[in-house]
Design a protein around this motif. Structure first.
Motif, short mmCIF file in Angstrom:
data_model
loop_
_atom_site.label_atom_id
_atom_site.label_comp_id
_atom_site.label_asym_id
_atom_site.label_seq_id
_atom_site.Cartn_x
_atom_site.Cartn_y
_atom_site.Cartn_z
N UNK A 181 64.34 -19.55 -16.27
CA UNK A 181 65.43 -18.31 -16.28
C UNK A 181 64.95 -17.21 -17.39
N UNK A 182 64.27 -17.89 -18.28
CA UNK A 182 63.88 -16.90 -19.47
C UNK A 182 62.54 -16.12 -19.26
N UNK A 183 61.44 -17.16 -18.86
CA UNK A 183 60.28 -16.85 -18.84
C UNK A 183 59.91 -16.37 -17.59
N UNK A 184 60.86 -16.65 -16.59
CA UNK A 184 60.62 -16.11 -15.21
C UNK A 184 59.47 -16.92 -14.42
N UNK A 185 59.42 -18.20 -14.78
CA UNK A 185 58.22 -18.93 -14.32
C UNK A 185 58.80 -19.50 -13.05
N UNK A 186 57.82 -19.74 -12.02
CA UNK A 186 58.15 -20.28 -10.67
C UNK A 186 58.28 -22.02 -10.80
N UNK A 187 58.93 -22.55 -9.88
CA UNK A 187 58.82 -24.06 -10.08
C UNK A 187 57.35 -24.39 -10.27
N UNK A 188 56.39 -23.99 -9.26
CA UNK A 188 55.10 -24.52 -9.38
C UNK A 188 54.59 -24.31 -10.88
N UNK A 189 54.78 -23.16 -11.33
CA UNK A 189 54.30 -22.90 -12.67
C UNK A 189 54.83 -23.87 -13.91
N UNK A 190 56.04 -24.23 -13.80
CA UNK A 190 56.62 -25.27 -14.66
C UNK A 190 56.18 -26.39 -14.29
N UNK A 191 56.08 -26.82 -13.30
CA UNK A 191 55.43 -28.21 -12.75
C UNK A 191 54.05 -28.26 -13.65
N UNK A 192 53.36 -27.42 -13.38
CA UNK A 192 51.81 -27.37 -14.04
C UNK A 192 52.00 -27.59 -15.50
N UNK A 193 52.82 -26.68 -16.05
CA UNK A 193 52.81 -26.40 -17.55
C UNK A 193 53.28 -27.91 -18.23
N UNK A 194 54.50 -28.52 -17.39
CA UNK A 194 54.90 -29.61 -18.14
C UNK A 194 54.23 -30.90 -17.80
N UNK A 195 53.32 -30.69 -16.69
CA UNK A 195 52.73 -32.07 -16.11
C UNK A 195 53.71 -32.68 -15.35
N UNK A 196 54.42 -32.18 -14.65
CA UNK A 196 55.66 -32.83 -14.09
C UNK A 196 55.70 -32.84 -12.51
N UNK A 197 55.62 -33.78 -11.62
CA UNK A 197 55.59 -33.31 -10.27
C UNK A 197 56.75 -32.22 -10.00
N UNK A 198 56.34 -31.57 -8.80
CA UNK A 198 57.19 -30.03 -8.23
C UNK A 198 58.43 -30.72 -7.92
N UNK A 199 58.75 -31.91 -7.17
CA UNK A 199 59.96 -32.38 -6.71
C UNK A 199 60.80 -32.60 -7.67
N UNK A 200 59.99 -33.24 -8.95
CA UNK A 200 61.05 -33.65 -10.13
C UNK A 200 61.46 -32.42 -10.87
N UNK A 201 60.67 -31.54 -11.04
CA UNK A 201 61.24 -30.28 -11.70
C UNK A 201 62.53 -29.77 -10.97
N UNK A 202 62.15 -29.53 -9.61
CA UNK A 202 63.42 -29.04 -8.59
C UNK A 202 64.69 -29.67 -8.93
N UNK A 203 64.56 -30.95 -8.84
CA UNK A 203 65.55 -31.89 -8.83
C UNK A 203 66.23 -31.83 -10.49
N UNK A 204 65.50 -31.49 -11.40
CA UNK A 204 65.94 -31.49 -12.85
C UNK A 204 66.53 -30.08 -12.96
N UNK A 205 66.19 -29.24 -12.54
CA UNK A 205 66.88 -27.86 -12.56
C UNK A 205 68.25 -27.68 -11.84
N UNK A 206 67.84 -28.31 -10.54
CA UNK A 206 69.36 -28.29 -9.90
C UNK A 206 70.45 -29.27 -10.42
N UNK A 207 70.10 -30.29 -11.07
CA UNK A 207 71.01 -31.22 -11.44
C UNK A 207 71.46 -30.53 -12.92
N UNK A 208 70.64 -30.01 -13.61
CA UNK A 208 71.03 -29.49 -15.02
C UNK A 208 71.87 -28.17 -14.51
N UNK A 209 71.49 -27.33 -13.60
CA UNK A 209 72.47 -26.23 -13.30
C UNK A 209 73.94 -26.74 -12.81
#
Length: 220
Positions: A181-209
């Motif tokens: 939201x703040x940095x404007x990163x895509x899910x793929x970029x967040x996955x790469x930065x945090x070293x977390x699988x892309x599917x996990x990132x999407x789930x965490x964002x969805x559940x968090x929202x």
């Protein structure tokens, strides 16, 4: 045996044999001390070479020192992704300002640790002072940047409540939400930065929202 016995001087008191053997040992110790005194500090030597524009020395310094410097930074900032950013900033400063290193004032390792600690402390202070504003601004401007995230609209009047709600989320959910939201990163970029699988990132964002929306609605 009388004091006039010449053998008293020849053999001397107990332990005199060791006394006679001391000069070679002392000489060996002196050589070792001299060698230790003239041994260059590896990190310091690399810093001096970097100051002269040696790129290979910079690569070697990063390879040999980045792990321990990362540990120093991580103990202060408590976030691996943030620590990686600080480490990158530190090595950028090493490349551009290592001429400030003075071997007469300390070792290269000590200079590097001091640099990293200062950068890490500055980072913590900056994050602490801007965290609430960043969270609120990020959530207000994020709807367009979030790929696959449930759309939401957050009014300026709700900024304080939004920040409070976001803080109750687990870090594993709040961190990728803020990055999207703040940095404007895509899910793929967040996955790469945090070293977390892309599917996990999407789930965490969805559940968090979902949790965030529920908390905002409950606090109305």
């Amino acid at each position: 045996m009388s004091s006039d016995d010449p053998t008293a001087f020849r053999h001397g008191p107990p332990g005199s044999d060791r006394q006679e053997n001391r000069p070679p040992v002392a000489a060996d110790s002196g050589i070792a001390s001299a060698e230790a005194a003239t041994t260059p500090d590896p990190s310091g030597d690399l810093l001096l070479r970097i100051a002269a524009g040696d790129r290979s020395a910079f690569d070697e310094l990063f390879t040999t020192q980045s792990r321990i410097l990362m540990a120093v930074i991580l103990r202060i900032v408590k976030s691996r992704s943030l620590a990686e950013e600080v480490l990158q900033e530190c090595f950028t400063e090493v490349w551009t300002r290592c001429s400030g290193f003075d071997p007469a004032r300390g070792t290269g390792r000590a200079w590097l640790v001091t640099l990293c600690r200062r950068r890490a402390i500055d980072c913590v202070r900056s994050v602490q002072s801007q965290q609430d504003r960043d969270f609120a601004d990020g959530l207000r401007t994020s709807a367009e940047a979030a790929d696959g995230v449930e759309q939401t609209v957050i009014d300026r009047a709700e900024s304080d409540r939004t920040v409070s709600a976001l803080k109750i989320l687990p870090e594993e959910q709040s961190t990728p939400i803020v990055m999207a939201f703040y940095q404007g990163l895509t899910h793929a970029q967040i996955s790469e930065d945090l070293k977390v699988p892309l599917g996990t990132i999407k789930s965490r964002i969805r559940d968090g929202m979902k949790k965030l929306r529920d908390e905002l609605e409950a606090s109305r």
